[in-house]
Design a protein around this motif. Structure first.
Motif, short mmCIF file in Angstrom:
data_model
loop_
_atom_site.label_atom_id
_atom_site.label_comp_id
_atom_site.label_asym_id
_atom_site.label_seq_id
_atom_site.Cartn_x
_atom_site.Cartn_y
_atom_site.Cartn_z
N VAL A 25 22.23 44.78 -46.26
CA VAL A 25 22.76 43.90 -47.29
C VAL A 25 23.32 44.75 -48.43
N SER A 26 24.53 44.42 -48.88
CA SER A 26 25.13 45.12 -50.01
C SER A 26 26.13 44.18 -50.68
N ASN A 27 26.76 44.67 -51.74
CA ASN A 27 27.82 43.92 -52.44
C ASN A 27 27.36 42.58 -52.99
N ASN A 28 26.06 42.50 -53.36
CA ASN A 28 25.50 41.28 -53.95
C ASN A 28 25.71 40.06 -53.07
N GLU A 29 25.51 40.23 -51.79
CA GLU A 29 25.67 39.13 -50.84
C GLU A 29 24.32 38.53 -50.47
N PHE A 30 24.37 37.33 -49.93
CA PHE A 30 23.20 36.59 -49.47
C PHE A 30 23.24 36.59 -47.94
N HIS A 31 22.33 37.35 -47.32
CA HIS A 31 22.26 37.44 -45.87
C HIS A 31 21.00 36.74 -45.38
N THR A 32 21.12 36.06 -44.25
CA THR A 32 19.99 35.29 -43.72
C THR A 32 19.73 35.65 -42.26
N ILE A 33 18.45 35.75 -41.93
CA ILE A 33 18.01 35.97 -40.55
C ILE A 33 17.52 34.64 -40.00
N LEU A 34 18.10 34.22 -38.89
CA LEU A 34 17.71 32.97 -38.22
C LEU A 34 17.26 33.27 -36.81
N GLY A 35 16.39 32.42 -36.30
CA GLY A 35 15.95 32.56 -34.91
C GLY A 35 14.70 31.74 -34.67
N PRO A 36 14.32 31.55 -33.42
CA PRO A 36 13.15 30.74 -33.10
C PRO A 36 11.85 31.42 -33.55
N ASN A 37 10.78 30.64 -33.61
CA ASN A 37 9.48 31.18 -33.97
C ASN A 37 9.09 32.32 -33.03
N GLY A 38 8.55 33.40 -33.61
CA GLY A 38 8.08 34.52 -32.81
C GLY A 38 9.14 35.51 -32.40
N CYS A 39 10.36 35.36 -32.94
CA CYS A 39 11.45 36.26 -32.53
C CYS A 39 11.45 37.58 -33.28
N GLY A 40 10.64 37.69 -34.36
CA GLY A 40 10.57 38.95 -35.11
C GLY A 40 11.15 38.90 -36.50
N LYS A 41 11.55 37.71 -36.97
CA LYS A 41 12.21 37.61 -38.28
C LYS A 41 11.32 38.12 -39.41
N THR A 42 10.13 37.55 -39.52
CA THR A 42 9.23 37.92 -40.62
C THR A 42 8.76 39.36 -40.47
N THR A 43 8.51 39.80 -39.24
CA THR A 43 8.10 41.19 -39.02
C THR A 43 9.16 42.16 -39.52
N LEU A 44 10.42 41.86 -39.28
CA LEU A 44 11.51 42.70 -39.78
C LEU A 44 11.47 42.77 -41.30
N LEU A 45 11.31 41.63 -41.94
CA LEU A 45 11.25 41.61 -43.40
C LEU A 45 10.06 42.43 -43.90
N LYS A 46 8.95 42.36 -43.19
CA LYS A 46 7.75 43.11 -43.61
C LYS A 46 7.94 44.62 -43.50
N THR A 47 8.82 45.06 -42.59
CA THR A 47 9.09 46.50 -42.53
C THR A 47 9.84 46.95 -43.78
N VAL A 48 10.61 46.05 -44.38
CA VAL A 48 11.36 46.40 -45.59
C VAL A 48 10.43 46.48 -46.79
N TYR A 49 9.49 45.53 -46.92
CA TYR A 49 8.60 45.60 -48.08
C TYR A 49 7.23 46.20 -47.75
N ARG A 50 7.19 46.98 -46.67
CA ARG A 50 6.11 47.93 -46.39
C ARG A 50 4.76 47.31 -46.05
N ILE A 51 4.78 46.12 -45.51
CA ILE A 51 3.54 45.57 -44.98
C ILE A 51 3.25 46.16 -43.62
#
Length: 249
Positions: A25-51
């Motif tokens: 994400v760059s240039n002050n944009e709003f990016h969204t991750i979509l997908g079915p439950n269990g596809c890895g969306k939240t896990t990906l976000l957690k790698t960014v904020y170090r959980i």
């Protein structure tokens, strides 16, 4: 703060959750991750904020590997709003929001008048200034307070992990409008596809730990992609200005 994830992989008990995710994400944009439950969306976000720590791949913040940046340094520019939970406020709304100033204070340093003004401004943005001394709040009000705390950090990168889940549509729209008006880099995990289209500049469609499709809402949300990602039959009607109507068949 610009975000770039390169070839992120992560497993739990031998089960690969993320399989070479590359996005940013760059240039002050709003990016969204979509997908079915269990596809890895939240896990990906957690790698960014170090959980969680990726097994392979690198997260870059402003072009620097995440591991080279202290948690305090990243917290001065990156904030997180997770999905609503039954948060019990044992202190006032203002006390909760002032926690957003913590990364900017030195050890044992007291908040200054400027810190309070930043918090007051955040409370005004979310429409909670008049309730700053309260502790009992409704669910939608609590989530706006959590957002105000994130805004008080003065982030240039905001991560949203289904922040509108379980909220009435009124509060969903309010919160996402406020975030959009911040004009900063945003990476969100959302559940509502049509809501994501309305506020997003760019969408990643994830299934089984991989990004299968990506692009603007009009490019990403097609009947063919909906079938592949969610296994549903539908018609996708583009009404302009990111207003996309999905009719399930």
């Amino acid at each position: 703060m610009e975000l770039r994830c390169e070839d992120i992989e992560y497993s739990i008990a031998g089960n690969r959750i993320l399989k070479g995710i590359t996005m940013g994400v760059s240039n002050n944009e709003f990016h969204t991750i979509l997908g079915p439950n269990g596809c890895g969306k939240t896990t990906l976000l957690k790698t960014v904020y170090r959980i969680v720590k990726p097994e392979t791949g690198t997260v870059y913040l402003d072009g620097r590997p995440q591991k080279d940046i202290s948690i305090r340094q990243s917290a001065q520019q990156m904030a997180v709003v997770a999905q609503f939970n039954n948060l019990n406020f044992d202190c006032s709304v203002l006390d909760v929001v002032m926690l957003g100033r913590t990364p900017h204070l030195k050890m044992m340093e007291q908040e200054k008048a400027q810190d309070y003004e930043i918090a007051y401004d955040a409370l005004r943005k979310v429409g909670m200034y008049d309730k700053k001394d309260r502790s009992y709040l409704s669910g939608g009000e609590k989530q706006r307070v959590v957002l105000a705390r994130a805004i008080t950090q003065q982030p240039t990168l905001l991560l949203l992990d289904e922040p509108t889940n379980h909220l009435d549509i009124k509060y969903q729209l309010e919160i996402l409008r406020i975030v959009k008006e911040l004009n900063i880099n945003v990476l969100a995990v959302l559940h509502d596809i049509q809501l994501a289209c309305r506020f997003s500049d760019y969408i990643y469609l994830v299934r089984d730990g991989r990004i299968r499709h990506q692009g603007t809402p009009e490019q990403a949300i097609t009947k063919e992609n909906m079938k592949e990602i969610y296994d549903v039959d539908c018609e996708v009607l583009n009404q302009g200005n990111n207003h996309i109507l999905i009719q399930y068949t």
